[in-house]
Design a protein around this motif. Sequence first.
Motif: not given
Length: 452
Positions: A94, A222-223, A225-227
């Motif tokens: 990301k 955004r799908s 999920d890396t907090k």
Amino acid sequence: MITDLTEGNPSKKLFWFSIPLLISVAFQQLYQMADSVIVGRFAETPTAGELALAAVGASYPITQLFVAVATGVNIGTSVLISQLFGAKRFVRMKTAVSTALVTTTVIALALTLIGALATEGIMAALQTPSDIFDDGALYLRVYVFGLLFLFLYNVCTGIFNAMGDSRTPLILLMISSVSNVVLDLIFVAVFHWDVAGVAWATFIAQGSSGILAFLLLLRRVRSFDTKGHFLFFSPEMLRRLVNYAVPSIAQQSFVSVGNVIIQYYVNLCGATVIAGYSAATKVSMFALTCCMSFASGLSSYVAQNIGARRLERISPGLKAGTVFSLGLAAVFMAVYLLFAGDLVGLFIPAGSGSGVTSVGRQFLYILAPFYLVVCVKFVCDSVLRGAGAMRPFMITTFSDLILRVGFSIILYNLMGSELGIWLSWPIGWLLGTGLSVFFYKSGIWKKNLPNL
């Protein structure tokens, strides 16, 4: 749909991943060809149509220079994202995506400024004939102002492909292609805007697809999920991106600069040769880019498996990619040798002289038999590129191009006609393919694999 290319049967995975890429490039080439077909056939007179076709063709190598930079960014970003995705390093992935988007925007805006200021100077330097100069400069100027959308689209689709999703870029391109052709017909056939019409049609279609691609990419990223733990811009990730993108940009740009030099000598042959060359190169590029789609799929396949350290899957993938690419090349070669004149004739206004068709037919007759050779280069290069071995990848391309440009100049001056220019293509392809095979067989691409 996200596809993990590190598992499953290599041939099946590569085939089904590459098919949307094949359809995508087919649509892309068709809508680029539509500009020339529509502006050539819907002009008020055959002479006006031939001049309009030549005007779009004269600016084509320059637009491809911008496309080359965008494609280089696409390739560099795709290799980096593929490796991180294959390694399941989603936080770093990301960060790489965000860094690539920021960098791409800056590059696009800088090139827009340069292109806007230098349009007429470039056309003059290429010895563009006076009867097509104004229309060629107009087309180029409008094209330049759409560069931001072009770059956004390329970097976004490169990221989608890196994640194993070749369907989303296909859908985006189908929408863009259909809208471009419809707008071409409205602006040229109905409003009679001629060259300006195809320029604005390209701008609008390119703009809408670039914005839509960007919005869909944000949703996709955004799908994962890396907090929220990723960086908006990372100098370290920029360095990695530069390591992959700059050689790709240099390679793509060098090819385009070479094509601009070749265009200079084509321009010396007059409007008829320019028009024939413009039509034939579009027909030829349709075949080459379609064959290259399997190599593009193989590049993402290799990069993901490099990231996952599944090196044993590389050789089966290369063999499958070679078979797919050569099979498609054989079909194009047969069709072009049988119907070269008819294909070039699609671009020519009814009632136009046979000179344009004759030039285009000669070009295709010389190049088509060597599609089988250059396809071997495509697949070997894709392994080098996917593994991040950019130096040998650049050497193979530069050698091909230097020979092609050099022999174009030499043979043109010796033979005094465009035939000498056409003969330079097979010479460059033969040497470049030999080098690509050598670098793959040597295993140099296995050295210095990236530490993710």
